[in-house]
Design a protein around this motif. Structure first.
Motif, PDB file in Angstrom:
ATOM      1  N   LEU A 265       0.837  -1.206   0.000  1.00  0.00           N
ATOM      2  CA  LEU A 265       0.000   0.000   0.000  1.00  0.00           C
ATOM      3  C   LEU A 265       0.869   1.253   0.000  1.00  0.00           C
ATOM      4  CD1 LEU A 265      -2.779  -0.968   2.572  1.00  0.00           C
ATOM      5  CD2 LEU A 265      -3.034  -0.731   0.119  1.00  0.00           C
ATOM      6  N   LYS A 269       0.152   2.760  -3.492  1.00  0.00           N
ATOM      7  CA  LYS A 269      -1.007   3.639  -3.292  1.00  0.00           C
ATOM      8  C   LYS A 269      -0.655   4.980  -2.656  1.00  0.00           C
ATOM      9  CE  LYS A 269      -3.515   0.178  -4.723  1.00  0.00           C
ATOM     10  NZ  LYS A 269      -4.094   0.194  -6.084  1.00  0.00           N
ATOM     11  N   GLU A 293     -11.216   6.229  -3.164  1.00  0.00           N
ATOM     12  CA  GLU A 293     -10.212   6.607  -4.168  1.00  0.00           C
ATOM     13  C   GLU A 293      -9.871   5.444  -5.101  1.00  0.00           C
ATOM     14  OE1 GLU A 293      -6.440   7.885  -2.798  1.00  0.00           O
ATOM     15  OE2 GLU A 293      -6.006   6.080  -1.639  1.00  0.00           O
ATOM     16  N   GLU A 294     -10.107   4.216  -4.651  1.00  0.00           N
ATOM     17  CA  GLU A 294      -9.859   3.053  -5.512  1.00  0.00           C
ATOM     18  C   GLU A 294     -10.964   2.871  -6.551  1.00  0.00           C
ATOM     19  OE1 GLU A 294      -7.188   0.682  -5.593  1.00  0.00           O
ATOM     20  OE2 GLU A 294      -6.376   2.463  -4.635  1.00  0.00           O
ATOM     21  N   GLN A 295     -12.125   3.464  -6.286  1.00  0.00           N
ATOM     22  CA  GLN A 295     -13.274   3.273  -7.181  1.00  0.00           C
ATOM     23  C   GLN A 295     -13.483   4.443  -8.138  1.00  0.00           C
ATOM     24  OE1 GLN A 295     -16.296   2.723  -4.213  1.00  0.00           O
ATOM     25  NE2 GLN A 295     -15.905   0.539  -3.995  1.00  0.00           N
TER      26      GLN A 295
END
Length: 570
Positions: A265, A269, A293-295
């Protein structure tokens, strides 16, 4: 791995309060980030590793299958490779955390020296043991595989020993395998042969060796099954003696898996190491929501926000703003950042200073418990009561839309009283309070620890643009009608709602003037006979103003009167 996934869930459910233990986890994550070669080795070996915890439990319950034993051996080899890799590193925390890794060369040797390379999934469904493990088993497996060849070998040996060149070997259901000799060679038959049948041109015999071999062929499968079951049980019992050590290794591998995930991560990320201390403040710079934020669509970036809470001058944040502006996301990302930090993970923020929190209390979302006779509002109040009765000075409280499940006045009153209670409580817990009750903004002037913030928006060409950025000061609008329009509510309904809203806001301004409510004594208060500000009456007046009475026919006048009547009835 499966075991890493289970441990990650436990870490999430039971975050740490021990600063030293957290620093050890973060130190390992730091080192893994700085050593990509080690990270790659860990990732490769973990992918080759089976679920050691489940395999050990199956061994203890004597339910493990041959193929699973082979998986156990391969997994333990991966553990040994990781142990060797860790021994070469300079990270004290990592060495310390994996110091209890056990060497399982004996278990690996037990399995690899006995189990075939491609065993069946289930015992007694194919060959399990290698040749050389048991002499009797080898014999029966040889018979089972090469029975016909061995029978031909016996026939050839007897033919050479007796000189009977035309000797035949056959089988029937009456007396099994037999040797057939023609009358021409009858005088060459040895004495130990036993005659079983006489034909016109030949005689049939059996021998003790042939009878013994026949019995072995017929019983080979049963014998193989019995011997393999016995040998397998003995092997599992031997491995069972190592279960405690294997379980310990499994726990350490699961922890390494979780820490490797934290390092991933941080690397992939853009998460950063939090600063943990025993202060009572939480300061997050450019915090983000790790799930939202991942979607996001490709190319769209999450808009970060700064959060600061302490137990003194900014103890409670009253967050107002429009629907869909991101209030709930900001609340939740704050709680998730604290949770991740106290799991030992890097966090989705540019910088985070976390004073360790003992409890994260949340009252978000809507739910009911109809089977127990509890409405949505009742469940909300029960959960809020639990928060108010159990908080401490290290608690973080997240409240989203408290009081929305009842009438406006009840809701505002409850939300106001709860905010006051939290601010004046002796523990003064850190509180994040999102609401659409803009009246709560007045609390900032009354209490030092309460600060107003809002999520900013921009109005352009009659449209509302959500900027997702948290700024100081309260908000006056919720833009609920705008959101209803976005959702596809019919235009007529949206227009009517706007008219009613204007009327209500006008009345509200007349009553309160956005100042403190004025106390009006009963003798100075006179009710109007007609409600002149009624929105329906306004609509009727607008309709009458647009009429051209001089050009109106009697029929049109009656129709217009009927239209007004229906409007008032509605």
């Amino acid at each position: 791995t499966a075991m890493g996934s289970r441990l990650m869930k436990r870490w999430m459910l039971f975050p740490l309060l021990d600063e030293k233990a957290l620093e050890q986890r973060l130190g390992i994550v730091d080192y893994l980030l700085a050593d990509p070669t080690l990270c790659n080795t860990i990732e490769v070996e973990l992918k080759n590793m089976g679920d050691l915890e489940r395999l050990v439990s199956k061994i203890a319950m004597k339910r493990v299958q041959p193929r699973e034993l082979l998986h156990l051996s391969e997994s333990l080899k991966s553990v040994d490779k990781l142990r060797t890799a860790v021994e070469a590193v300079e990270c004290r925390e990592l060495k310390l955390s994996l110091a209890d890794l056990q060497d399982h060369a004996e278990v690996i040797s037990l399995i690899d020296s006995q189990i075939v390379e491609e065993p069946p999934a289930v015992l007694n469904k194919g060959q399990v043991f290698q040749s050389g493990v048991d002499r009797e088993l080898d014999q029966f497996q040889e018979i089972s595989k090469n029975g016909k060849d061995l029978l031909l070998k016996i026939k050839e040996e007897e033919s050479q020993a007796t000189g009977i060149s035309s000797l035949k070997l056959a089988f029937n259901n009456v007396f099994g395998y037999y040797l057939e000799v023609t009358n021409t060679h009858k005088d060459k038959v040895p004495e130990h042969w036993m005659r079983k049948q006489t034909l016109v041109n030949a005689e049939r015999y059996i021998t003790p060796e042939l009878k013994e071999f026949e019995e072995k062929i017929l019983q080979a499968e049963d014998k193989i099954s019995a011997i393999e079951s016995k040998l397998y049980s003995e092997l599992v019992n031997k491995i069972n003696a190592y279960t405690s050590a294997i379980q310990k290794n499994a726990q350490l591998m699961a922890a390494l898996d979780c820490l490797q995930s934290f390092a991933y991560l941080g690397r992939e990320k853009d998460y950063n190491r939090p600063e943990l201390n025993m202060d009572l403040a939480i300061a997050i710079k450019d915090g983000r929501h790790p799930v939202i934020e991942e979607q996001l669509p490709i190319g769209e970036h999450y808009i970060p926000n700064d959060i600061y809470l302490n137990n003194e001058d900014q103890q409670t944040i009253i967050l107002t703003g429009p629907n869909m502006s991101g209030k709930s996301a900001i609340l939740r990302q704050t709680a998730l950042t604290v949770l991740l930090a106290q799991m030992g993970s890097y966090v989705p923020a540019r910088h985070a200073q976390i004073g360790l929190v003992d409890k994260i209390y949340t009252r978000v979302g809507a739910s009911d418990n109809i089977s127990q006779g509890e409405s949505t509002f009742m469940v909300e109040m029960v959960e809020t009561a639990s928060i108010l009765n159990n908080l401490s000075e290290r608690s973080l409280i997240i409240l989203d839309e408290i009081g929305r499940g009842t009438s406006t006045f009840d809701g505002v009153s409850l939300a106001w009283a709860i905010a006051e209670h939290l601010c004046t409580h002796s523990y003064r817990p850190k509180t994040f309070f999102a609401t659409h009750y803009h009246e709560l903004n007045e609390l900032e002037a009354k209490y030092e620890g309460i600060k107003n913030y809002h999520v900013s928006t921009e109005e352009k060409d009659g449209k509302v643009i959500f900027l997702r950025k948290m700024k100081k000061g309260g908000s006056e609008h919720s833009f609920g009608i705008h959101v209803a329009k976005m959702a596809g509510i019919p235009k007529s309904v949206v227009k009517r709602a706007s008219t009613i809203l204007s009327h209500l806001e006008e009345n509200r301004a007349q009553i309160s003037g956005r100042e403190q409510l004025k106390k009006v004594s009963p003798e100075h208060f006179q009710l109007n006979l007609f409600q002149l500000n009624d929105p329906q009456l306004k609509e009727v007046l607008e309709m009458l103003h647009t009429l051209d009475i001089e050009k109106l026919t009697p029929i049109e006048a009656l129709m217009k009167l009927n239209e007004i009547k229906q409007l008032l009835e509605d």
